[in-house]
Structures are given as C-alpha cells and as structure tokens.
Write a protein that holds these residues in place. Structure first.
Motif, short mmCIF file in Angstrom:
data_model
loop_
_atom_site.label_atom_id
_atom_site.label_comp_id
_atom_site.label_asym_id
_atom_site.label_seq_id
_atom_site.Cartn_x
_atom_site.Cartn_y
_atom_site.Cartn_z
N MET A 226 0.84 -1.21 0.00
CA MET A 226 0.00 0.00 0.00
C MET A 226 0.87 1.25 0.00
N GLY B 249 2.50 1.76 -3.42
CA GLY B 249 1.58 1.74 -4.55
C GLY B 249 1.72 0.50 -5.42
N ASN B 250 2.13 -0.60 -4.82
CA ASN B 250 2.35 -1.84 -5.56
C ASN B 250 1.51 -2.98 -4.96
#
Length: 165
Positions: A37, A40-41
C-alpha cells in the motif's frame, strides 16, 4: 497476564499458541500488505503473496526452524518478487515449466510434520499443485510465475543416506 486475570483468559497453552500464530502469520502478512500500500504496488504484492501461499498450502516445502528468520525471509522474498519479478518476464515459459516439473517430482514435500493431512491424499495434493501452475500458464502473470517458482524450489529436499519420504 494469566495471574492478573485468571477467569477472563483462556488456558495458558491456548494463549501461547494464539500469540505465536499472530506473530508468525498475521504480522508478516500485515507488513507485506502495508508495504504494498505504501509504495503503490499492492496488486503485485497480493498476487505474489497469494500465489506463493496457495501453492505452499498444497505442496509443502522447506521450513526454517527459527520463526524470526522465517518471518524475515518470507517478507523479503515476497517483497523482492513483487518489486523485481518483472525483470524476468522473458523467462516466463521456462519458469512455469520448471515449476511444473519440480512440483511433479517433489510435491508434496515435508508436509507430514506441518499438517494433519493423511498420506493417502498425496496424489490429490500433487495434482492440485500442478493445477495451480497450469492456471498460471494460461494467465501468464510474471509475478505469480516467479512466486510459484520460488515455492517450487523450496520443495527440493535432498534425502540423507537411506531416508525415504
């Protein structure tokens, strides 16, 4: 805690098992999800985590004796695959076939001490493991592919003199 709240807490061995389960299973999963989180993956992290765990559930594999080392290794492995797996994209077919071969040869591996599944289900476990890999051959996702290969490599257990699985 048990001395302070004797009637409110379960038996000491149940409490100890629960705490061990949380620290060895829930905490690493939460750390991995939080990492995904944060950077952003999350999609790749979840694909890697779920595919590795699913195959491990059916195929078994090597277990690190130290819980702390197991947690550190597992978290590092899942994060590394989710971050760098894309670099192996051109080898997807070879890795899927290698995973399938390893599962055919070695699964289930080292599963007797880890589960209560009777030996009579070994063929079903092997077939289920193969199906997981075959599904990814169809899906063709590199992160799932690398996670499955990593888990398949953990199936290899050289036998010591005279030992049989």
């Amino acid at each position: 805690m048990k001395r302070r709240y004797p009637s409110e807490l379960p038996e000491l061995d149940i409490l100890e098992y629960s705490l061990k389960f949380i620290t060895t299973n829930v905490v690493p999963i939460l750390l991995i999800i939080l990492y995904g989180m944060t950077i952003g993956n999350l999609t790749n992290v979840l694909l890697t985590l779920l595919s590795f765990s699913l195959l491990r559930m059916f195929s078994g594999g090597y277990h690190i004796r130290s819980p702390e080392l197991c947690i550190a290794t597992s978290v590092t492995l899942i994060i590394s695959i989710s971050e760098f797996g894309h670099l192996l994209k051109e080898y997807t077919t070879i890795m899927n076939l290698a995973s399938l071969l390893l599962v055919l040869l070695y699964s289930p591996s080292n599963i007797r001490m880890q589960t209560l599944i009777p030996k009579k289900y070994d063929t079903l476990l092997k077939v289920s493991s193969c199906v997981i890999i075959i599904i990814n051959i169809y899906i063709n996702n590199i992160f799932i592919c690398v996670a499955l290969l990593a888990q398949s490599l953990l199936l290899i257990r050289p036998l010591k003199g005279g030992e049989k699985e």
